[in-house]
Structure formats: structure tokens, C-alpha cells
Design a protein around this motif. Structure first.
Motif, PDB file in Angstrom:
ATOM      1  N   LEU A 106       0.827  -1.211   0.000  1.00  0.00           N
ATOM      2  CA  LEU A 106       0.000   0.000   0.000  1.00  0.00           C
ATOM      3  C   LEU A 106       0.859   1.258   0.000  1.00  0.00           C
ATOM      4  O   LEU A 106       0.482   2.274  -0.595  1.00  0.00           O
ATOM      5  CB  LEU A 106      -0.934  -0.010   1.216  1.00  0.00           C
ATOM      6  N   ALA A 107       2.007   1.197   0.662  1.00  0.00           N
ATOM      7  CA  ALA A 107       2.911   2.354   0.627  1.00  0.00           C
ATOM      8  C   ALA A 107       3.440   2.588  -0.787  1.00  0.00           C
ATOM      9  O   ALA A 107       3.503   3.729  -1.267  1.00  0.00           O
ATOM     10  CB  ALA A 107       4.065   2.126   1.602  1.00  0.00           C
ATOM     11  N   THR A 108       3.797   1.503  -1.465  1.00  0.00           N
ATOM     12  CA  THR A 108       4.248   1.625  -2.858  1.00  0.00           C
ATOM     13  C   THR A 108       3.121   2.114  -3.755  1.00  0.00           C
ATOM     14  O   THR A 108       3.327   2.932  -4.660  1.00  0.00           O
ATOM     15  CB  THR A 108       4.766   0.266  -3.354  1.00  0.00           C
ATOM     16  N   PHE A 109       1.926   1.616  -3.496  1.00  0.00           N
ATOM     17  CA  PHE A 109       0.759   2.017  -4.287  1.00  0.00           C
ATOM     18  C   PHE A 109       0.456   3.500  -4.105  1.00  0.00           C
ATOM     19  O   PHE A 109       0.159   4.214  -5.072  1.00  0.00           O
ATOM     20  CB  PHE A 109      -0.437   1.164  -3.857  1.00  0.00           C
ATOM     21  N   THR A 161      -6.458  10.704  -4.425  1.00  0.00           N
ATOM     22  CA  THR A 161      -7.611   9.981  -3.883  1.00  0.00           C
ATOM     23  C   THR A 161      -7.260   8.532  -3.561  1.00  0.00           C
ATOM     24  O   THR A 161      -7.629   8.009  -2.503  1.00  0.00           O
ATOM     25  CB  THR A 161      -8.769  10.027  -4.893  1.00  0.00           C
ATOM     26  N   GLU A 162      -6.544   7.873  -4.472  1.00  0.00           N
ATOM     27  CA  GLU A 162      -6.120   6.497  -4.201  1.00  0.00           C
ATOM     28  C   GLU A 162      -5.092   6.454  -3.074  1.00  0.00           C
ATOM     29  O   GLU A 162      -5.091   5.533  -2.249  1.00  0.00           O
ATOM     30  CB  GLU A 162      -5.527   5.860  -5.463  1.00  0.00           C
ATOM     31  N   ALA A 163      -4.221   7.476  -3.027  1.00  0.00           N
ATOM     32  CA  ALA A 163      -3.175   7.494  -2.003  1.00  0.00           C
ATOM     33  C   ALA A 163      -3.759   7.650  -0.604  1.00  0.00           C
ATOM     34  O   ALA A 163      -3.309   6.989   0.342  1.00  0.00           O
ATOM     35  CB  ALA A 163      -2.193   8.627  -2.294  1.00  0.00           C
ATOM     36  N   ILE A 164      -4.771   8.500  -0.454  1.00  0.00           N
ATOM     37  CA  ILE A 164      -5.337   8.710   0.880  1.00  0.00           C
ATOM     38  C   ILE A 164      -6.063   7.464   1.366  1.00  0.00           C
ATOM     39  O   ILE A 164      -6.003   7.109   2.552  1.00  0.00           O
ATOM     40  CB  ILE A 164      -6.267   9.949   0.885  1.00  0.00           C
ATOM     41  N   TYR A 192     -11.920   8.370   0.385  1.00  0.00           N
ATOM     42  CA  TYR A 192     -11.816   8.483  -1.077  1.00  0.00           C
ATOM     43  C   TYR A 192     -12.933   9.370  -1.629  1.00  0.00           C
ATOM     44  O   TYR A 192     -12.695  10.253  -2.461  1.00  0.00           O
ATOM     45  CB  TYR A 192     -11.881   7.086  -1.699  1.00  0.00           C
ATOM     46  N   LYS A 193     -14.151   9.158  -1.155  1.00  0.00           N
ATOM     47  CA  LYS A 193     -15.283   9.951  -1.645  1.00  0.00           C
ATOM     48  C   LYS A 193     -15.148  11.416  -1.251  1.00  0.00           C
ATOM     49  O   LYS A 193     -15.426  12.314  -2.058  1.00  0.00           O
ATOM     50  CB  LYS A 193     -16.593   9.379  -1.101  1.00  0.00           C
TER      51      LYS A 193
END
Length: 553
Positions: A338-341, A348-351, A449-450
Motif C-alpha cells: 500500500l505504501a508503494t501504491f 484519492t487512491e493514495a489517501i 476516497y469519496k
């Protein structure tokens, strides 16, 4: 006659929308209509129409039918769901997603019949003293009176049921069971169709959204919503089907077949499997480790421009945020991935990934050693001494042997929420195992995300059109300049009269020639048509003379 007229007008393109609107209004206003079957069949057929307006009208009509069951005592609901099931079967699951998405508006009452059982339990038991007493037999007149009273009461109750819109609990339960059976029949048919065609070489081209499996997404959503109503006998088969659809292979190192399902659809399969498992109070004896492995690999296959980020956030919430505490090795592997992602994709995906990462670190305090920035990596030892970022199994990744260096880069992220969350996670390295950092937000990955995506949409400039128009006007004002009369008088624009006369004569000569040619062409066409008509007249006259001579002979 009115319904037949509407159905006939529905086939004409000019009156199509008007006819569909009238059909939907009739179904909404009078669902107890005598010819309801043909009316419902027409509306359900138009659920997959290519016309967006007609499709929305039919969807709203069916949804209102499901919501207002008091008008038709639930009978129209069963008919509509059966028609949807028949339509899905007839068209081989190649329909618009709205056909199945409409069924998400169904409501099932689980507490039917419980009140009667409670009342029976709460009834006071008769005393044994009174039970042993001899009761005198009633006379025949009293018996006749009681029978007459009971018959009258039964007739009154029957009349009330016929007039009132409320159903008897037993009848309502029976209707809901029939509806549920037809609904799950549709869902399982879609799953089996997707399972049979997902790994095949043949890829069907579909005009509907969703590719070759347009009904799979609403089907999975419906299974997740009504998972608590699925019979336990079908659970193991459903889990096996979802595992196959998610693309999981039992043998490690085996190359998975070409899967026609998108990453979002495979993520939804994992989500539904966990919802089914949790809705039955985790009573199923099913190992969901395979879904964790598949989800671990699907994170790398995600692409923001192709897949739905909301589905990924929901998967993070369902698989990692909710439920029991994760195993340490598995949690460490997901933390590192998840850190790499988060470092590779948008805000939004990072948070969503960072909130899940922080939650896993709070639940698994031993994994906080990954926050150390020593040269040798994490201080915990595992079965795998070196981290393998390409490992397919999270248990074989060796994530405990590495550090979360991505968080130090995420601290410099352009988005304040992402950088603040990364700093908040890094502060956990200086805390004890029993302490947790100050939470910046208590929302789950899906809510975060939302919220962030909504905030980004609201922060977009709204006056782009007006600015572009202003720029165009400025350019036009610079390019085109109005000349004054003095400038025009001073300009040398003198032309000789002879030249001007010649040009005008040549111009009008051309115009006269064109008009003369057109007149001659019309006269020529008229003459040719008259000649042809005269020839046909001669032929007909000769033919008539020959026929007369033959008749005389």
C-alpha cells in the motif's frame, strides 16, 4: 384497447417515447390493472432500450412498483422479477445493466412470522388444577351459536383481506420467498455465464457498458446486498464461483489464463465473498486466504484511468479495514504494498491506501518496526530474509525485512491531506506499542476516497468558459480594426471606368449565360418528355388495333 394501441405505437419511432411514457405512467398509477402481464412485459423489455430517456422512465416505474407494494399486494413484484429473469435467460445475459440494477430496490422483511411465535411463547399456561377438573359438556344450542359466530368471523376476515391492501404475514412471506428465488436464479445465471466465458478465448462484443459481461457488476452488487438471505447450502458453491471469477489459480507459478473481467469486477468478487462470509456471522468453514492473495496481486494491476477507484477503496475497507486482526506477515506485506501504491497513483487512491496502512499499523504493533530507517531494513526476522516486491503470495514477500521509505517521499506530496497522513504515520515510530497517534480523520478508506474526490471536484474552476470567451473577444478586437472615413478617403483606391465597365459586363454576361442555359435545358427536357409520350401513345394505338383485328378474325 388503450393498451394495445400503446403497444402498437411503441413500435413506431415517432411515437416511441410517448408510448413508453404512457405505459410507465399506467403501471405506476394502476398496478392492479387487469392486463398487467402485458403491461409489465412491455416495460421490462424497454429496460434494455438504447434510448436513455425510455430506459430511465421504465427503471423508475419498476422501482416505484417495488416500493409501493401496497397497491398490488406484492404480486406485481414477483411478476416483474420473473420477467427480468426470463429476459436475462432469453438474451444470454447480454442486456443493459439497468435490467438487473433495478432489483436493488427490492426490500425483504425478515421479521415476518416472528410476532406470532413470540405471542405463542408468551401465552400463559393453564394451571394443572383447572386442567384436571371435569368440564360440563355445553348444550347443543351453545354449540350451534359458537359455530355460527366462528363462520361469521371468518367471512368478515375474508372480506377485510380482500378489501384491504395489507397482506397476511404468511402470504407476504410466501410472496417474498418466490421473489427471492427468482432474484437469486437470475444472479446465479449471470455468475455462471460470466464464469463460462471469462476464461474462454472467445470474447463477445457487447454494445452495452461493461464489455462482454454487462450484467456482472449489478449482479455482484445485489449479491453483496442480499447476502444475508442466501441459503447456507449454496454458500460453498458461491464462494468457489467467486474465487474462479476473481482470477485466482491454485497452483503457484502457473500463468493465469486471459481473463476478460476487468480489475474492478475481480475486486468486486473479493468484496462479495467477504460480505457473504460476514453476513452469516462468519459461521462458514471457508478459508478466504485465496482472496487475500488475489487482492494482493490485483493492487498492482489497478490503473486509475481504466478502473474504478471507488471499488478499490471499498475492497480496502472490506478486506483490510473491517473484520478481525490480520496476521502479522500478511499485514506487513499489505502495508508495504500500500505504501508503494500510494506513491505511484493520485491523491484519492493514495489517501485511501494510507488510511488503511495506518489502521494495519495500529492493529499490528510489531509491524511498526518497518518505520525504522536503518540501512539493514526492519528489525524483525521472518521466513524470507529479503524482500521480494514481485512475490505473488504475501506470506512469501518478506515485507518485514524492509522499511517504509515511501512515506518520507509522501511527506513532500503536493496534496496536504496526503502529506499530513504520511507524517502522522511516521510519528508512530516514536510511540510505544500501546500508544496511537492523533487521528487526523476517523473515516474509513471508502469515505476518505469519496470526500477527497468530492473536494477536488468542488475546487475546480467554474468560469473557464467565460474566460475563454473573453480571450477570444480580445483577440478579435486586436485582429479587426474599424477604419475611419478620413483614412478611407486618403487611401489610393481609384479604378479606371473602362476597367470597371469591362469587369461588370463580363460578370453579367456569365450570369445571363447561366440563366439562358437553364432555360434551354428546361425546354429540351419538356420536348423530350413530349416525344416519349407520343411514342408510347403510338405503341398503345397499334396494340389496340391488333387486338381488334384478332377479335374480328
Amino acid at each position: 384497447a388503450y393498451l394495445q394501441k400503446l403497444i402498437s405505437l411503441e413500435k413506431q419511432p415517432y411515437f416511441y417515447l410517448v408510448a413508453v411514457r404512457c405505459l410507465c405512467s399506467l403501471l405506476d398509477a394502476a398496478p392492479h390493472f387487469n392486463h398487467r402481464e402485458s403491461l409489465l412485459a412491455s416495460v421490462v423489455k424497454n429496460l434494455s432500450s438504447s434510448n436513455d430517456v425510455a430506459r430511465k422512465l421504465c427503471s423508475e416505474a419498476i422501482r416505484s412498483l417495488f416500493r409501493n407494494e401496497g397497491k398490488h399486494r406484492g404480486e406485481a413484484t414477483v411478476e416483474a422479477v420473473r420477467l427480468v429473469s426470463a429476459s436475462v435467460k432469453l438474451n444470454d445475459c447480454q442486456l443493459h445493466p439497468d435490467v438487473v440494477e433495478v432489483c436493488l430496490s427490492l426490500k425483504f422483511d425478515e421479521d415476518l412470522g416472528k410476532d406470532e411465535s413470540k405471542e405463542e411463547k408468551l401465552k400463559p399456561k393453564k394451571n394443572k388444577r383447572y386442567q384436571n377438573r371435569d368440564v360440563t359438556k355445553p348444550s347443543e344450542k351453545k354449540k350451534i351459536k359458537k359455530e355460527l359466530l366462528s363462520k361469521a368471523r371468518q367471512e368478515v376476515h375474508a372480506d377485510l383481506r380482500a378489501v384491504s391492501f395489507t397482506l397476511d404475514p404468511k402470504e407476504k412471506k410466501m410472496i417474498q420467498r418466490e421473489t427471492l428465488a427468482a432474484l437469486f436464479e437470475t444472479y446465479f445465471r449471470i455468475l455462471k455465464h460470466s464464469m463460462n466465458t471469462s476464461n474462454s478465448r472467445y470474447k463477445a462484443t457487447s454494445v452495452f457498458p461493461g464489455g462482454s459481461h454487462p450484467l456482472l457488476a449489478p449482479c455482484l452488487e445485489g449479491l453483496g446486498k442480499f447476502s444475508h438471505l442466501i441459503d447456507l447450502d449454496f454458500m460453498s458453491e458461491l464462494i468457489a464461483c467467486l474465487k474462479k471469477l476473481s482470477g485466482y489459480t491454485d497452483h503457484q507459478g502457473e500463468i493465469p489464463p486471459d481473463n476478460t473481467l476487468s480489475v474492478s469486477e475481480r475486486l468486486q468478487c473479493c468484496i462479495v465473498a467477504f460480505k457473504v462470509w460476514r453476513s452469516n456471522l462468519e459461521a462458514l468453514n471457508v478459508d478466504l486466504q485465496d482472496f487475500f492473495v488475489q487482492f494482493y496481486n490485483l493492487i498492482l494491476e489497478y490503473r486509475p484511468d481504466r478502473d474504478h477507484g471507488e471499488v478499490l477503496a471499498d475492497a480496502l475497507k472490506t478486506l483490510l479495514w473491517e473484520g478481525k486482526q490480520q496476521d502479522m506477515l500478511r499485514a506487513a506485506a499489505f502495508i508495504k504494498r500500500l505504501a508503494t501504491f500510494a506513491l505511484s497513483f493520485g491523491s484519492t487512491e493514495a489517501i485511501a491506501a494510507l488510511i488503511t496502512l495506518r489502521h494495519l499499523l495500529q492493529k499490528n504493533t510489531k509491524c511498526r518496526n518497518m518505520l525504522e530507517n536503518d540501512a539493514g531494513g526492519g528489525s524483525l526476522s521472518s521466513l524470507v530474509a529479503k524482500y521480494d516486491p514481485e512475490a505473488k503470495d504475501p506470506y512469501l514477500s518478506g515485507a518485514l525485512a524492509t522499511v517504509l521509505w515511501e512515506l518520507s517521499l509522501l511527506q513532500k506530496h503536493h496534496d496536504e491531506t496526503v502529506s499530513g497522513m504520511a507524517s502522522n504515520i511516521l510519528s508512530m515510530a516514536n510511540l510505544n506499542a500501546t500508544q496511537n497517534p492523533v487521528q487526523l480523520s476517523s473515516s474509513n478508506p471508502l469515505e476518505a476516497y469519496k470526500d477527497l474526490s468530492m473536494g477536488r471536484e468542488l475546487s475546480k474552476p467554474t468560469h473557464k468558459v467565460s474566460q475563454t470567451l473573453k480571450c477570444k473577444r480580445k483577440r478579435r478586437s486586436k485582429e479587426f480594426v474599424a477604419l475611419s472615413t478620413d483614412v478611407l478617403e486618403k487611401a489610393d483606391c481609384t479604378v479606371g471606368e473602362d476597367e470597371l465597365r469591362e469587369k461588370l459586363q463580363s460578370h453579367f454576361a456569365v450570369l445571363r449565360g447561366i440563366s439562358e442555359n437553364e432555360r434551354l435545358r428546361t425546354e429540351l427536357n419538356h420536348a423530350l418528355s413530349s416525344i416519349n409520350m407520343y411514342k408510347e401513345y403510338k405503341k398503345q394505338k397499334k396494340a389496340s388495333k391488333k387486338s381488334k383485328k384478332a377479335a374480328k378474325a
